[in-house]
Design an enzyme around this catalytic site. Structure first.
Site, short mmCIF file in Angstrom:
data_model
loop_
_atom_site.label_atom_id
_atom_site.label_comp_id
_atom_site.label_asym_id
_atom_site.label_seq_id
_atom_site.Cartn_x
_atom_site.Cartn_y
_atom_site.Cartn_z
N SER A 1 31.39 34.07 36.67
CA SER A 1 32.46 34.76 35.95
C SER A 1 33.62 34.03 35.09
O SER A 1 34.07 33.06 35.85
CB SER A 1 33.16 35.98 36.71
N SER B 1 26.34 32.43 43.16
CA SER B 1 24.93 33.11 43.02
C SER B 1 23.89 32.01 42.28
O SER B 1 24.51 31.11 41.50
CB SER B 1 25.01 34.42 42.40
N GLN C 1 33.70 31.43 39.65
CA GLN C 1 32.89 31.47 40.98
C GLN C 1 31.50 31.01 40.85
O GLN C 1 30.90 31.68 40.17
CB GLN C 1 33.29 32.77 41.80
N GLU D 1 37.30 39.28 48.59
CA GLU D 1 36.49 39.93 47.55
C GLU D 1 36.12 41.53 47.77
O GLU D 1 36.26 42.23 47.01
CB GLU D 1 35.13 39.10 47.09
#
Length: 387
Positions: free
Chosen positions: A163, A131, A128, A249
């Site tokens: 991640s 961020s 992902q 999520e």
């Protein structure tokens, strides 16, 4: 809501329990926590077993390659696999719990056919790329740019807390396709791309966490070319698509962990009785209250999953209620574990100590608790937006 189990659901549980009893003894030894290629192979090997047995993608719709199971069957699956100590989704969690469901809900037929089967079969891993170092919890402040050049986007920027990036094949990537201006607020001008991790210009640097693990990485993108066909949703509509991702999520991705926490709570109580700390009435009350909290969270999970089924499979704002409550309950659980462990709570050799350090991130990951409170206040309680 009827929370009792039907004969068909009881039959599903019995069949799954028998399958787990047959499969789990034959699993190879788990690899070292720092052996990410080994962990990828282990996690995907388990996913392939689930796929071949018909247990992969239970919560996915049939037309996305899933099994079309009922929400209750999905919860039974999570209960039984966790109680049996079966492997979790591991390195495949972004694909199975975030990117896959998002593509199933928002992708074209061609995108679904390309990306969903490999996730379910255990062939490909996703990470992902949301961020960014300068955005913090304000996801809409992202700066990674994607400039259209013919049939491609040319992407430049950086991501952090990515991640499993070092073992991923694909990245669900948020980019800015239109600069912020007076006419374009920061929540607009964002697009959701599927980026191949082997594309030229992608650099991954693992980050070591407080607990010593390296499941996160920072990622640098230097004029990476991503086909425009890999955009999920319309250009500049990525914020809405992202809200779909975050609803999964927050709403269903932590479901299995609730079962794990309830199991940990029972183990804590047994250890406290064995080492004499059960005699402390304050600790007993704390463990009793946590037992009630995790029981309530499990019921909330059942409600959220059932609500998602009724709304096309996408969890609603109830996911924020769950995520907010779960994050704090998990932290308190491992604070209680420190009380039970005593001096041993200072040793990283203890699994519960590592879990305690990991729990500190749960009030930040998938949207901070402050963000979840805003969502609950504005979208559920109807309170005015803060200024």
């Amino acid at each position: 809501m009827d929370l009792t189990y039907t004969p068909q659901e009881q039959e599903f549980r019995a069949g799954l329990r028998a399958w787990l009893a047959k499969e789990l003894p034959g699993l190879p030894a788990r690899p070292s926590p720092d052996d990410w290629p080994g962990r990828r192979a282990y996690d995907l090997g388990w996913q392939r077993r689930l796929y071949e047995a018909g247990y992969a993608g239970l919560h996915w719709p049939v037309d996305a390659g899933g099994r079309g199971a009922t929400p209750t069957q999905h919860l039974i699956f999570l209960e039984e696999t966790e109680r049996a100590g079966a492997p979790y989704v591991g390195a495949n969690f972004v694909g199975l719990l975030h990117a896959g469901p998002t593509i199933a809900a928002e992708g074209t037929a061609e995108q679904r056919a390309r990306w969903l089967p490999p996730v379910l079969r255990g062939d490909e891993v996703w990470c992902q790329g949301f961020s960014e170092p300068d955005a913090g919890s304000d996801l809409a402040a992202l700066r990674t740019r994607a400039v259209r050049d013919g049939d491609d986007y040319v992407v430049t920027g950086s991501k952090i807390w990515t991640s499993h990036a070092e073992v991923a094949d694909w990245c669900e990537l948020l980019v800015r396709t239109e600069p912020v201006s007076a006419a374009v607020p920061k929540h607009r001008g964002i697009s959701w791309l599927a980026m191949p991790m082997d594309a030229p210009g992608v650099t991954v640097r693992p980050l070591r966490t407080l607990a010593g693990s390296t499941e996160f990485a920072e990622m640098f993108l230097d004029e990476v070319r991503v086909p425009a066909a890999n955009r999920v949703g319309a250009e500049n509509d990525g914020w809405r698509v992202t809200m779909v991702t975050l609803s999964f999520e927050r709403g269903t991705a932590f479901v299995g962990e609730v079962v794990a926490c309830r199991r940990t709570l029972g183990a804590l109580a047994r250890l406290a009785k064995a080492n004499g700390r059960w005699d402390d009435p304050v600790l007993r009350r704390r463990l009793g209250r946590l037992h009630g909290e995790f029981g309530a969270l499990w019921r909330l999970t059942q409600w959220n999953v059932s609500e998602a089924e009724g709304s096309g499979g996408v969890p609603g704002t109830g996911g924020s209620v769950f995520k907010l409550a779960y994050s704090h309950a998990r932290q308190e659980l491992y604070e209680a574990a420190a009380q039970v462990l005593g001096a041993a709570s200072l040793s990283l050799e203890e699994e519960w100590v590592r879990d305690r350090l990991s729990s500190l991130s749960y009030t930040i990951a998938a949207g901070t608790s402050q963000i979840q409170r805003n969502i609950v206040a504005e979208r559920i309680l109807g309170l005015p937006k803060g200024r």
